[in-house]
Scaffold this motif. Sequence first.
Motif, mmCIF file in Angstrom:
data_model
loop_
_atom_site.group_PDB
_atom_site.id
_atom_site.type_symbol
_atom_site.label_atom_id
_atom_site.label_comp_id
_atom_site.label_asym_id
_atom_site.label_seq_id
_atom_site.Cartn_x
_atom_site.Cartn_y
_atom_site.Cartn_z
ATOM 1 N N HIS A 128 1.541 4.911 1.208
ATOM 2 C CA HIS A 128 1.131 5.692 2.375
ATOM 3 C C HIS A 128 1.404 7.169 2.142
ATOM 4 O O HIS A 128 1.972 7.543 1.118
ATOM 5 C CB HIS A 128 1.802 5.171 3.650
ATOM 6 N N SER A 140 -5.559 7.081 4.946
ATOM 7 C CA SER A 140 -5.321 6.283 3.755
ATOM 8 C C SER A 140 -5.387 7.145 2.503
ATOM 9 O O SER A 140 -6.406 7.767 2.223
ATOM 10 C CB SER A 140 -6.367 5.167 3.681
ATOM 11 N N THR A 190 -3.292 7.122 11.166
ATOM 12 C CA THR A 190 -2.960 7.155 9.747
ATOM 13 C C THR A 190 -4.155 7.623 8.922
ATOM 14 O O THR A 190 -5.296 7.567 9.362
ATOM 15 C CB THR A 190 -2.560 5.760 9.236
ATOM 16 N N LYS A 238 0.816 -1.207 0.000
ATOM 17 C CA LYS A 238 0.000 0.000 0.000
ATOM 18 C C LYS A 238 0.848 1.254 0.000
ATOM 19 O O LYS A 238 1.842 1.350 0.706
ATOM 20 C CB LYS A 238 -0.901 0.013 1.239
#
Length: 941
Positions: A48, A620, A618, A46
């Motif tokens: 980030h 996304s 976090t 992924k």
Amino acid sequence: MSAETKPVDEIGWQRQWEEAGLFHADIHQDRPKFYCLEMYPYPSGKMHMGHVRNYSIGDAVARFKRLMGYDVLYPIGFDSFGMPAENAAMSEGGHPHDITERNMASITEQIKRMGFSYDWRRTLKSHDPRYYKWNQWFFTKFMENGLASREFAPVNWCTSCSTVLANEQVKAGRCWRCNGPVAQKEMSQWFLNLPFYGQELHDGLDTIGFPEHVKSLQKDWLGRSEGANILFGVEGSEEDIEVYTTRPDTLFGSTFVTLAPEHPLAESLVSGTEHEAAWKELYDEVSVTAEFDRIKNMNKKKGVFSGRFAIHPLTAELVPIWFGNFVIASYGTGAVMAVPAHDERDYDFAEKYQIPIKRVLVMEKNGDPSAGMKKAETELGWMVNSPLDGFDGLYGDEAKDAMCTALEHAGRGRRTVNWKIRPWLVSRQRYWGTPIPVIHCESCGAVPVPEQDLPVELPRDVVFGHGNPLGTSEAYLRVDCPTCGKEARRETDTMDTFMDSSWYFLRYTDALNDDEPFAKQIADHWMQVDFYCGGIEHAQMHLIYARFMTKALRDLGLTSIDEPFNELLCQGMVNKSAPFCQSCGITLSTSHEGSPCPHCGDELGSRSAKMSKSLGNTVSPEEMIELYGADTVRLFILFAANPTAGMDWSDTALDANHRVMVQMRTMPEQLMEWPSKPSPMDGWMDARFTQRIHAFFNAMETYDLRRAVEISHYEIIKDINWYVRRGGQNIEVAKRWLPQWAQMVSVSTPHLAEEWWASIASTSGFVSGSAMKSPAPLTDEQSISLSAEQYIRDVLEQARKVRVVAERHLGSSPTEATFVVSPAWKRTMAQAALSFMQDGGHPKKFIPVLQSLPIAQGERKGEMMGFWGKKMLPQVFKWDDVSKKVIASSLDEASVLSAANAFIAAELQLERVSVVVGESDEDGTGRSGSAMPLSPAVVYA
RNA sequence: GCCGGGGUACCCGAGUGGUCAAAGGGGGUGGAUUCAAGCUCCUCUGCAUAUUGCUUCGCAGGUUCGAAUCCUGCCCCCGGCACCA
């Protein structure tokens, strides 16, 4: 404008760019080149926010340089070897290769969704044999020229990663990757001779554009120190003990010598004596502790006497030889000449074991040579008590020099430069890396795999979790010795993955070349990397290895460049607030939001912290793109903070940026609806645009991306608003500037810019493939036009402030205002003072000049002198350069204001506004006293 | 201990001798628009005041006609190195 504006089809534009091959980097000899690079990313599945920020910065730079007519090389690829994939394979089953490919596919898709302008043809991946073949080839070349060698040595062993680590990869005694404990272990390992380039790595820092703190970090790691190697004889032996010191000037004060317990001479010195047992005990204790723990425990200084004596190289005096747990075998020579009088550690040691302390320096010129000592005096000083002639009175470098010369004459020492940096341990006992291309043969030793047999490919039939994976493949292991043909075994270690990232930037320049790592001519064309962007965490590992490799490859004749990277930009972290307990001083996971501190029960505040899974703070990127589009995310990330500063993620700010994007969406349509109606403001708008473009270029050239975005996405909109407010609405003006505005916008929000570009009649192709011309410099006329408008804005601002007070005095809202422009003599005085000072005159000396001016003759002379001292003098310093020019110019305040009369009245909600010149017949206000040049008095009624 | 980078208004952040009571954004305020909300535009956002006055850029001094900016000392934060000879 309607909120239901059709969103920008970002994916559509991305497809079109790709189809047009817009970002292919090809060489045109008539164009300058620009190499823009971001740090080789590890392909986790992924993307980030750190990636998003990194690439948004790089992409803006690349796009700008393309607009400026450069051939831009802007590639991307994946640092796809490494332990995470191997560990994932072990824990969830599967093969590292498949896991890596899967992750790469997924992160590639996400990166593409952002619309970055990479030349995807050049995509690299470390685990491609066509790439790592060259790692192997370099390695065999390094074996030939002695840069690579195999040594049996104590090394750092990370138990949880079950592999060794290089020195740089141990952080505070722990593994840089898994944070597990690191132990000391003796093993045969492959090393690259990093210290060979120590001096060049050190000096090169002054020739490149790295940030200060990175340079300082690297210098710390290189750890250059100048000193001397000195030989002490050993009484009753032919052997010498070589010590390293940075303070040869204190040699006469050396009252003992200390060796590391592992020193090669140690055992022979004590063997068979009463001291052997004590030495052995210290040796055993020291050799099992990792270096970090050892250093940490050094306050527990322990020493063991050897029973033997060393011979002082210049005086032949006998001094005892000790073993100390604080002496590190691998630094310097592993032996120290101890000077208790002038070294704190030696002082403590001497005190503890009752060894004499001998003063040989005084800290003041002509100080007392026999003064007692209460502590070590470690500063440079003047030599005293020298047993030989010619030394007393010497200071610092002179003293060191004299001592070194004496040692050299005696053949007992030499000047040396010592480095803290040690050879780079490159072998790893893991699978997912480049196999080290070596064959071990019983008769021929370690033989490099011949070039025609490269690459040595990773076998798939290995078993994980049973020691070194490559050792479990029989088919891989068995090979014949290339030299003698006898049965032999392959090396089972692989290379540190930092090897891959040490030259990938060179490979990008010629990524499709299967005959050589890269063609020299092509690499030389593109290199150096002009702009390199990435995280600070690589300041001492990757950035040292890459610089080292560049020099090593240069010396193999493969390139001509000395330093790989010129401008380095370390982007700041992306943070987001997380709960924080003031009294415990800890940051907590967002799951504690709204509840008291789990430790002390206090109410939690909040604090900005690096986005991390463990804190749960976090964001996304995928979701944000889904919600707002890539352009909005890019705009926010560039505008929220300077590239190098840490930035705080803010949902409200993101939303605000999205509003800007929505507002800008239909900008061309709106402007194209303007009538073809020239107005006096058109000239101003032209001048303003010109000024903005210049400022934009300037900001981009200095990588001040935040400022650039501010101009393209905020200030120009405000300028247009002002233009319209002031009655400007001329489609010709819009047509003139829209294309260039679109180009500025394309640097940070390219998809929106393409929409614009497509809707502008005069443009064709893609804005992303267009060239932008530098506008002509502002003419004097344009400057005046800008100043006049600024003057109106300033006057308005001042008038608004006064209005508040005036209203109170009037007891009601004013209906009219008179602007009293300063009388001519004030401007004359200001002009005279400014020109006086321009010619270098001191402000205090202006009074006689003033006294001789025509305006100051007559009965008002006294008043004018007073005005000068009290009002004009302070003001003269306050005017900026533009204002000074305006004062000196022909700009007539009264007519500027009169022309804007109706506008000012409307802005201040007045029925009538009049303008008079102070002290003229029309001026019935009696308030001209407070009027100053560029700052008229306002009288409300 | 040493080396680098910092400390600016409610928050983020420009600002390296005068353009600085200090850009810009966020947040807040008041107004225009709107049936209304949102969007958009404008105003204000240290205190005072019929008009450039007072206090403020980590703290304390200093240099200068003038300091957020330069110098000295100190405090605090971040990062690195460290009983390295």
